[in-house]
Design a protein around this motif. Structure first.
Motif, short mmCIF file in Angstrom:
data_model
loop_
_atom_site.label_atom_id
_atom_site.label_comp_id
_atom_site.label_asym_id
_atom_site.label_seq_id
_atom_site.Cartn_x
_atom_site.Cartn_y
_atom_site.Cartn_z
N THR A 95 17.66 14.00 31.17
CA THR A 95 16.34 14.47 30.72
C THR A 95 15.15 13.72 31.31
OG1 THR A 95 16.59 13.03 28.76
CG2 THR A 95 17.19 15.36 28.50
N VAL A 102 10.47 11.79 26.24
CA VAL A 102 11.65 12.58 25.89
C VAL A 102 11.66 12.82 24.39
CG1 VAL A 102 14.17 12.68 25.88
CG2 VAL A 102 12.98 11.69 27.85
N TYR A 110 24.85 20.32 28.24
CA TYR A 110 23.48 20.23 28.73
C TYR A 110 23.20 21.39 29.68
CZ TYR A 110 25.75 18.11 32.83
OH TYR A 110 26.56 17.87 33.90
N HIS A 150 19.63 23.04 32.33
CA HIS A 150 18.27 22.86 32.84
C HIS A 150 17.65 24.24 33.07
CE1 HIS A 150 19.01 18.58 33.43
NE2 HIS A 150 20.22 18.94 33.78
#
Length: 367
Positions: free
Chosen positions: A142, A158, A357, A359
């Motif tokens: 991140t 973050v 995760y 993106h």
């Protein structure tokens, strides 16, 4: 105040203090490290007011005491000396530093320790533990997507969030978003969602071991992190983090898969002729093939074709190549997948098979 310390042990801790300290003004107490010699231990503290650092190392004490010295010069002196024992002797405002193995002596001026800022107590702070490898992975996935636009300060860190029994970290700069989620240990009390500045996270990423656990506590406007002999704390960022869930597509019609290595190497080559201000590359997608082309400039253009798994209609998207290159560097799979709906809507980048995760990248105007 008089004690003897091991040069290598000290240099390890002072190097961390240097990362915390943000000024080299010899007249500022914030340029100094605080040294407290007591009970055959040396407590070392450093701060830039927003981020605090504290650790402890064993030493041989002849006379207990407290002082502060200019961190930058102390580090330079330590770096110039060979490994071995070093004497530290304070007399009034003068500090003498003498290695046992060399006939050399350094005299530094100290500043009174009562000018050094107080650290908030951690005595009743409600820490919870996270596996160190998982915490570092979450930071890694991140931290690069944080905005550096100081007018949008609420994106300059973050986002930490506890949702049910999951611990989420999210970052965005308005044109991309990074998200990762890990299960928390059972029984951890709720904490308010907060925005953590990158400085303390970068230090954890660099200095924390990948084994064992990292203890974290979030209290009001502070975050506390500890591992080994190290204690860190940081002021949190004010502001309302964007409603990131609105950016995450619920479903996307199309996708293509390819080897991460193929994409990484192609981007590296095509980027040689990319305008470094716009950073625009074109993805021309046809069944079984991805053609990556740099935007034409005064210098020229570059293009490279790589194989991919895709069986949809031809489509062209303009992308900021850094928004692809940065996440794939930290993605831990050999194959990756891009999911999309149309040329100007959000693209989701995932591992194959899917991980915890992902993106999200917003395409650019074609021009």
């Amino acid at each position: 105040m008089k004690f003897t310390f091991d040069r290598d042990s000290m240099i390890k801790e002072i190097s961390i203090a240097q990362e915390i300290i943000s000024t080299k003004n010899v007249d500022s107490i914030l340029s100094n490290v605080l040294l407290i010699a007591e009970n055959n231990s040396l407590i070392i503290k450093a701060t830039d007011i927003k981020v605090n650092f504290e650790t402890k190392i064993p030493i041989m004490i002849e006379e207990e005491g407290t002082t502060t010295i200019f961190c930058d010069k102390f580090m330079s002196i330590l770096s110039s000396l060979p490994s071995g024992e070093i004497e530290f002797i304070q007399d009034d405002i003068k500090v003498a530093i003498k290695p046992i193995s060399k006939k050399v002596k350094f005299d530094l001026k100290s500043m009174a320790s009562d000018k050094f800022p107080d650290f908030s107590s951690t005595e009743n702070v409600p820490y919870f533990d996270i596996p160190a490898d998982q915490f570092k992975e979450m930071i890694n996935q991140t931290i690069f997507a944080i905005s550096d636009d100081e007018t949008r300060y609420f994106m300059n860190g973050v986002y930490f969030e506890k949702k049910d029994e999951m611990f989420n970290m999210v970052s965005t700069d308005g044109r991309r978003l990074a998200f990762i989620s890990k299960p928390l240990c059972q029984g951890i009390s709720d904490f308010n969602s907060v925005i953590v500045p990158p400085k303390i996270l970068n230090i954890v990423l660099k200095r924390a071991p990948s084994e064992g656990t990292i203890s974290v506590a979030i209290v009001e406007k502070m975050i506390y992190i500890k591992f080994g002999n190290y204690n860190f704390s940081s002021v949190l960022l004010d502001g309302q983090f964007p409603n990131y869930s609105r950016v995450i597509p619920e479903n996307q019609q199309f996708s293509f898969e390819l080897e991460k290595k193929d994409l990484s190497e192609a981007l590296k080559r095509v980027a040689l002729l990319v305008d470094q201000k716009a950073r625009r590359v074109y993805f021309d997608l046809t069944p079984g093939r991805l053609l990556i082309t740099s935007q034409e400039s005064k210098i020229g253009t570059a293009k490279e074709e790589i194989p991919c798994r895709y069986d949809g209609e031809p489509i062209t998207m303009a992308m900021n190549y850094m928004y692809i290159d940065e996440p794939i560097k930290v993605m831990d799979s050999e194959r990756i997948k891009f999911e999309f709906t149309e040329a100007m809507k959000a693209v989701t980048l995932k591992t194959v098979p899917e991980s915890d995760y992902f993106h999200i990248i917003m395409p650019m105007q074609m021009e």
